[in-house]
Design a protein around this motif. Structure first.
Motif, PDB file in Angstrom:
ATOM      1  N   SER A 635       0.871  -1.173   0.000  1.00  0.00           N
ATOM      2  CA  SER A 635       0.000   0.000   0.000  1.00  0.00           C
ATOM      3  C   SER A 635       0.908   1.221   0.000  1.00  0.00           C
ATOM      4  O   SER A 635       2.135   1.105   0.093  1.00  0.00           O
ATOM      5  CB  SER A 635      -0.925  -0.001   1.225  1.00  0.00           C
ATOM      6  N   ARG A 636       0.314   2.408  -0.098  1.00  0.00           N
ATOM      7  CA  ARG A 636       1.116   3.630  -0.118  1.00  0.00           C
ATOM      8  C   ARG A 636       1.575   3.988   1.284  1.00  0.00           C
ATOM      9  O   ARG A 636       0.792   4.003   2.232  1.00  0.00           O
ATOM     10  CB  ARG A 636       0.309   4.779  -0.703  1.00  0.00           C
ATOM     11  N   GLY A 637       2.862   4.265   1.450  1.00  0.00           N
ATOM     12  CA  GLY A 637       3.368   4.669   2.750  1.00  0.00           C
ATOM     13  C   GLY A 637       4.862   4.439   2.859  1.00  0.00           C
ATOM     14  O   GLY A 637       5.542   4.157   1.868  1.00  0.00           O
ATOM     15  N   ILE A 638       5.370   4.531   4.081  1.00  0.00           N
ATOM     16  CA  ILE A 638       6.817   4.404   4.307  1.00  0.00           C
ATOM     17  C   ILE A 638       7.149   3.182   5.145  1.00  0.00           C
ATOM     18  O   ILE A 638       8.299   2.980   5.529  1.00  0.00           O
ATOM     19  CB  ILE A 638       7.368   5.677   4.995  1.00  0.00           C
ATOM     20  N   GLY A 639       6.169   2.338   5.455  1.00  0.00           N
ATOM     21  CA  GLY A 639       6.400   1.146   6.249  1.00  0.00           C
ATOM     22  C   GLY A 639       7.120   0.067   5.461  1.00  0.00           C
ATOM     23  O   GLY A 639       7.334   0.168   4.252  1.00  0.00           O
ATOM     24  N   ASP A 640       7.457  -1.018   6.173  1.00  0.00           N
ATOM     25  CA  ASP A 640       8.196  -2.103   5.534  1.00  0.00           C
ATOM     26  C   ASP A 640       7.403  -2.748   4.405  1.00  0.00           C
ATOM     27  O   ASP A 640       7.967  -3.147   3.387  1.00  0.00           O
ATOM     28  CB  ASP A 640       8.560  -3.170   6.575  1.00  0.00           C
ATOM     29  N   ARG A 641       6.106  -2.886   4.589  1.00  0.00           N
ATOM     30  CA  ARG A 641       5.246  -3.503   3.574  1.00  0.00           C
ATOM     31  C   ARG A 641       4.566  -2.451   2.701  1.00  0.00           C
ATOM     32  O   ARG A 641       3.590  -2.752   2.017  1.00  0.00           O
ATOM     33  CB  ARG A 641       4.187  -4.393   4.231  1.00  0.00           C
ATOM     34  N   GLN A 642       5.064  -1.232   2.725  1.00  0.00           N
ATOM     35  CA  GLN A 642       4.462  -0.157   1.943  1.00  0.00           C
ATOM     36  C   GLN A 642       5.455   0.379   0.921  1.00  0.00           C
ATOM     37  O   GLN A 642       6.671   0.162   1.040  1.00  0.00           O
ATOM     38  CB  GLN A 642       3.993   0.972   2.869  1.00  0.00           C
ATOM     39  N   PHE A 643       4.913   1.068  -0.071  1.00  0.00           N
ATOM     40  CA  PHE A 643       5.741   1.604  -1.155  1.00  0.00           C
ATOM     41  C   PHE A 643       5.345   3.043  -1.456  1.00  0.00           C
ATOM     42  O   PHE A 643       4.241   3.480  -1.122  1.00  0.00           O
ATOM     43  CB  PHE A 643       5.562   0.770  -2.434  1.00  0.00           C
ATOM     44  N   ALA A 644       6.272   3.734  -2.129  1.00  0.00           N
ATOM     45  CA  ALA A 644       5.984   5.070  -2.649  1.00  0.00           C
ATOM     46  C   ALA A 644       6.545   5.127  -4.064  1.00  0.00           C
ATOM     47  O   ALA A 644       7.702   5.450  -4.278  1.00  0.00           O
ATOM     48  CB  ALA A 644       6.609   6.149  -1.767  1.00  0.00           C
ATOM     49  N   GLY A 645       5.710   4.763  -5.026  1.00  0.00           N
ATOM     50  CA  GLY A 645       6.133   4.744  -6.421  1.00  0.00           C
ATOM     51  C   GLY A 645       7.092   3.619  -6.749  1.00  0.00           C
ATOM     52  O   GLY A 645       8.160   3.865  -7.317  1.00  0.00           O
ATOM     53  N   PRO A 646       6.740   2.359  -6.424  1.00  0.00           N
ATOM     54  CA  PRO A 646       7.636   1.237  -6.764  1.00  0.00           C
ATOM     55  C   PRO A 646       7.814   1.133  -8.271  1.00  0.00           C
ATOM     56  O   PRO A 646       6.905   1.463  -9.040  1.00  0.00           O
ATOM     57  CB  PRO A 646       6.903   0.025  -6.186  1.00  0.00           C
ATOM     58  N   HIS A 647       8.977   0.651  -8.707  1.00  0.00           N
ATOM     59  CA  HIS A 647       9.277   0.641 -10.140  1.00  0.00           C
ATOM     60  C   HIS A 647       9.403  -0.760 -10.731  1.00  0.00           C
ATOM     61  O   HIS A 647       8.579  -1.168 -11.526  1.00  0.00           O
ATOM     62  CB  HIS A 647      10.545   1.457 -10.405  1.00  0.00           C
ATOM     63  N   PHE A 648      10.461  -1.484 -10.373  1.00  0.00           N
ATOM     64  CA  PHE A 648      10.734  -2.755 -11.043  1.00  0.00           C
ATOM     65  C   PHE A 648      10.890  -3.887 -10.018  1.00  0.00           C
ATOM     66  O   PHE A 648      10.997  -3.644  -8.809  1.00  0.00           O
ATOM     67  CB  PHE A 648      11.993  -2.643 -11.911  1.00  0.00           C
ATOM     68  N   ALA A 649      10.921  -5.124 -10.540  1.00  0.00           N
ATOM     69  CA  ALA A 649      10.992  -6.305  -9.675  1.00  0.00           C
ATOM     70  C   ALA A 649      11.962  -7.316 -10.272  1.00  0.00           C
ATOM     71  O   ALA A 649      12.187  -7.366 -11.486  1.00  0.00           O
ATOM     72  CB  ALA A 649       9.609  -6.932  -9.513  1.00  0.00           C
ATOM     73  N   ALA A 650      12.522  -8.130  -9.394  1.00  0.00           N
ATOM     74  CA  ALA A 650      13.358  -9.266  -9.797  1.00  0.00           C
ATOM     75  C   ALA A 650      13.086 -10.407  -8.826  1.00  0.00           C
ATOM     76  O   ALA A 650      12.544 -10.191  -7.731  1.00  0.00           O
ATOM     77  CB  ALA A 650      14.840  -8.887  -9.801  1.00  0.00           C
ATOM     78  N   VAL A 651      13.476 -11.630  -9.215  1.00  0.00           N
ATOM     79  CA  VAL A 651      13.242 -12.816  -8.383  1.00  0.00           C
ATOM     80  C   VAL A 651      14.554 -13.577  -8.254  1.00  0.00           C
ATOM     81  O   VAL A 651      15.243 -13.821  -9.257  1.00  0.00           O
ATOM     82  CB  VAL A 651      12.155 -13.717  -8.995  1.00  0.00           C
ATOM     83  N   ASN A 652      14.922 -13.963  -7.018  1.00  0.00           N
ATOM     84  CA  ASN A 652      16.160 -14.718  -6.816  1.00  0.00           C
ATOM     85  C   ASN A 652      15.894 -16.222  -6.818  1.00  0.00           C
ATOM     86  O   ASN A 652      14.758 -16.677  -7.018  1.00  0.00           O
ATOM     87  CB  ASN A 652      16.869 -14.266  -5.533  1.00  0.00           C
ATOM     88  N   ASN A 653      16.957 -17.007  -6.573  1.00  0.00           N
ATOM     89  CA  ASN A 653      16.833 -18.461  -6.637  1.00  0.00           C
ATOM     90  C   ASN A 653      15.953 -19.032  -5.535  1.00  0.00           C
ATOM     91  O   ASN A 653      15.510 -20.187  -5.635  1.00  0.00           O
ATOM     92  CB  ASN A 653      18.227 -19.102  -6.562  1.00  0.00           C
ATOM     93  N   ASN A 654      15.708 -18.270  -4.485  1.00  0.00           N
ATOM     94  CA  ASN A 654      14.821 -18.710  -3.407  1.00  0.00           C
ATOM     95  C   ASN A 654      13.369 -18.314  -3.666  1.00  0.00           C
ATOM     96  O   ASN A 654      12.529 -18.442  -2.774  1.00  0.00           O
ATOM     97  CB  ASN A 654      15.287 -18.122  -2.071  1.00  0.00           C
ATOM     98  N   ASN A 655      13.113 -17.833  -4.870  1.00  0.00           N
ATOM     99  CA  ASN A 655      11.777 -17.360  -5.255  1.00  0.00           C
ATOM    100  C   ASN A 655      11.334 -16.178  -4.399  1.00  0.00           C
ATOM    101  O   ASN A 655      10.139 -15.969  -4.166  1.00  0.00           O
ATOM    102  CB  ASN A 655      10.736 -18.475  -5.183  1.00  0.00           C
TER     103      ASN A 655
END
Length: 765
Positions: A635-655
């Motif tokens: 959700s929008r915010g500054i918490g650990d589970r929150q974002f402010a304009g997220p951009h890109f994603a990647a996935v590591n070997n641990n999924n």
């Protein structure tokens, strides 16, 4: 139709079709005989039309012309002559018909069968003086007059040549026709726009309807599952209690039976009076009776009968009653306005703010939020500043942005993809607040239609929308070409591809980057509405994409990924969905329509699920390739589970899912279920710090490679977020890097958005 004479009052006007290039007269409501006799029939009053090869004349006008003209053959008239006949005759007939309608015996006047013999006609005569030909036009009376008229009732009236008046009126009519036709392109454009909006509206309705059915179906399944769990819990709890109580009951009943049995034997012995039997009974039963009398028994209940059900039905009912809402506004771009210091004074490096006030079609203030607004600060070369839009939930929105260099820029503010009043605004960014204001210019005043020199306040941005940054060329990129360019200085750069343009190998605001296992590099060319593919060595392979808002078309591709099955997955920011194409670029399906607000980056996890970073909604969605939602988080915010304009994603070997959190200047890591694991980074220019991270990739060792947009660099971290190193980009500096990926041969490829190219660097794993 009955031929012959008809009372004039019963046939006001009928429309006669005259073929200019033919040799006869045709009537839609009359006919012409082979001898040229014209028969008239009743009709409604007609309108003048002048198409390319046909002219429509009111029949009484034509009738009058045939009656009165002697010098012109009606069947041989040119188009211009017929037009003049129409106008002149209409003027005369107007007065004549008014007089006839006022005459008591006008009803007895008849329209007789007329002769339309070629070469013969009757002269045009004055309606007041028989035999006189009108050659002048009375301006106050707006009527054709003859010389006798000038000596009578029109003696003091100013006149003009009838020919001049006719020519003037012809010119006026033609101007009006041209002016009306000039509106046709605008009307057609608006019609197409409305059709597109209606189509999108219908698509949204269908998508939301599907979501409602799906959500309530899931709720039904959840309720059924909970019902089964409660019933099972009831049975287990009941079984445990019942077992204890039943065991206790069985023990007591057994003891009761034993006492009764032994007591009965003893009583029989006592009642018989036989001493031997008494002795034997005492020996056999007495000890047992003593045991029964002294044995401890579970006389108190070892369980209770409580089985209650606590159901917070009322709260659940309220929640269900308020479950879900259909979000919309009545805001329209043509009435929405912008204002604020960001339109009045722009200073390099200083945060600026613009307030957007949404209004409905009547200009009334909108009182709710959730409108879809986008913003972009750009030069002719592309976007140069990123910002954040805050929804105040009261119909106003705030766009906050920072420009890092001086110059003249444009600020585009759009509501539902339409420019608001005054957009795009002209900004002059200066190095000092004492320099001239940025938008109080005549250009902006003209763009808003105001005459106050631009002092009028402008409208601002909408919630969740993000402008994307694009860079300005630096010295190292001025001579770039679409062809591969070898690095002249010993750093990590291997080659670069691209320059600004719309041809193959050219880019305009490239964003996302992906690499396939078969040795291809894929670039989301955002402003060219396409995806371009290259080999690992930089040779152009192909491109696909057609601009548009229909399934299979691209409006603003920002993210790209390759599925293990070879399909190409493209995030379309403006179309608000993710499109799936075959490896050859053939459209297959879309997902997320109706859910996503502004998808930016995409990736694929080890289960083949599609991870979508929704920049506007500040959420991460995980879909099956079929489009079924697996989960979502954020959700929008500054918490650990929150974002402010997220951009890109990647996935590591641990999924595990790695997300770049643009405005929170950090990188966050989550498990496949969306549970927060760790984050690293802070705002700054030091090692391990970010100024708005964008692209991200993970190598085989779990190291995380991050494009640091604001600092124009690429940093490398280990899997726990500890800084390791930089990739050397000094020879040809980056400006505003966006997407980033690892090629199949182990190199780093990055979208250098500000320089309109992509670059490939060595990377030692």
């Amino acid at each position: 139709m009955q031929m012959g004479s008809i009372p004039f009052s019963q046939c006001p006007l009928s429309v006669i079709k005259v073929d200019v290039y033919g040799r006869g007269l045709r009537s839609e409501q009359g006919s012409v005989s082979s001898e040229g006799r014209l028969y008239l029939a009743p009709a409604t009053r007609g309108v003048f039309h002048f198409p390319a090869d046909q002219i429509y004349l009111p029949s009484v006008v034509l009738l009058h012309h045939i009656q009165t003209r002697t010098d012109t053959n009606i069947l041989a008239c040119t188009r211009t002559e017929l037009r003049k006949v129409c106008i002149v005759s209409a003027l005369i007939l107007s007065n004549r018909m008014e007089a006839q309608q006022a005459s008591p015996d006008s009803s007895s006047e008849e329209c007789t069968v007329l002769e339309a013999t070629p070469g013969k006609g009757t002269g045009l005569t004055c309606s007041q003086h028989n035999g006189k030909v009108p050659a002048l036009y009375c301006v106050p009376c707006e009527n054709a007059v003859c010389e006798d008229c000038l000596n009578a009732e029109h003696a003091e009236h100013p006149t003009d040549s009838l020919e001049n008046i006719v020519n003037q009126q012809l010119a006026v009519l033609q101007d009006r026709v041209d002016a009306a036709k000039n509106r046709l392109p605008q009307i057609r454009e608006s019609v197409q726009s409305l059709r597109d909006i209606l189509q999108q509206l219908n698509t949204q309705r269908s998508s939301i309807e599907e979501d409602i059915h799906s959500s309530f179906s899931d709720l039904h399944k959840t309720l059924d599952t909970r019902k089964s769990v409660l019933l099972m819990e009831l049975e287990v709890t009941y079984g445990l209690k019942q077992k204890v109580l039943q065991g206790q009951l069985d023990t007591l009943l057994k003891e009761e039976a034993a006492i009764n049995y032994n007591s009965s034997l003893t009583k029989e012995a006592l009642d018989g009076g036989n001493k031997a039997v008494v002795l034997q009974t005492n020996k056999d039963v007495g000890e047992r009776l003593s045991e029964l009398a002294s044995q401890g028994l579970p006389l108190q209940p070892e369980e209770n009968d409580q089985l209650d059900l606590v159901m917070e039905i009322e709260g659940l009912r309220k929640s269900i009653h308020n479950l879900g809402t259909v979000v919309t506004t009545n805001a329209v771009a043509s009435q929405t306005e912008a204002s604020g210091e960001g339109l009045e004074q722009c200073v390099v490096g200083h945060p600026m703010s613009v307030i957007i006030t949404t209004r409905d079609k009547a200009g009334g203030l909108c009182k709710t939020g959730n409108a879809v607004i986008s913003a972009e600060v750009f030069t002719p070369e592309g976007s140069v500043a990123d910002g954040e839009i805050v929804d105040h939930k009261n119909g106003t929105y705030e766009f906050q942005y920072t420009v890092k260099k001086e110059g003249n820029f444009s600020l585009a503010l759009r509501l539902y993809d339409q420019h608001i009043k005054g957009s795009p605004f002209q900004l002059k960014v200066t190095s000092s607040p004492d320099d001239s204001p940025c938008t109080t210019t005549a250009a902006n005043a003209a763009s808003t239609g105001s005459s106050d020199g631009g002092a009028r306040k402008r409208s601002a941005k909408s919630p969740g929308s993000r402008s994307r940054q694009k860079g300005v060329r630096r010295a190292g990129s001025l001579f770039s070409t679409p062809k591969k360019r070898v690095n002249p200085i010993e750093d990590d750069l291997i080659f670069r591809i691209g320059t600004k343009g719309r041809n193959k190998g050219e880019f305009t605001n490239l964003q996302g980057v992906a690499a396939s296992s078969d040795g291809k590099i894929l670039i989301a060319d955002s402003n060219n509405q396409c995806v371009q593919m290259f080999s690992n060595t930089g040779e152009f392979h192909s491109r696909f994409g057609v601009r548009g808002r229909s399934p299979g078309q691209l409006q603003r591709p920002t993210g790209v990924a390759v599925h293990p099955n070879g399909d190409i997955i493209v995030a379309d920011y403006d179309n608000k969905w993710v499109s799936i194409f075959s490896s050859e670029g053939k459209y297959k399906a879309k997902l997320g329509s109706g859910r996503l607000m502004g998808p930016k980056g995409v990736s694929v996890d080890q289960n083949g699920h599609v991870i979508v970073v929704d920049n506007k909604a500040c959420m991460v969605y995980i879909f099956q390739p079929s489009g079924k939602l697996v989960t979502k988080f954020g959700s929008r915010g500054i918490g650990d589970r929150q974002f402010a304009g997220p951009h890109f994603a990647a996935v590591n070997n641990n999924n595990e899912i790695i997300i770049t959190d643009f405005h929170n200047h950090s990188v966050k890591v989550f498990n496949a279920d969306g549970e927060f694991l760790l984050k690293f980074g802070s705002n700054g220019e030091g090692n391990g710090q970010f100024n708005a991270p964008t692209g991200v990739a993970v190598d085989v060792n779990g190291n995380i490679i991050v494009a640091d947009w604001g600092n124009s660099r690429i940093q490398v971290f280990d899997g726990s977020g500890s800084f390791l190193s930089y990739i050397n980009t000094a020879a040809d500096p980056l400006y505003g890097p966006q997407g980033l990926a690892l090629t199949s041969d182990g190199h780093v490829v990055v979208a250098d958005s500000g320089n309109h190219c992509f670059k490939v660097y060595r990377y030692l794993q």
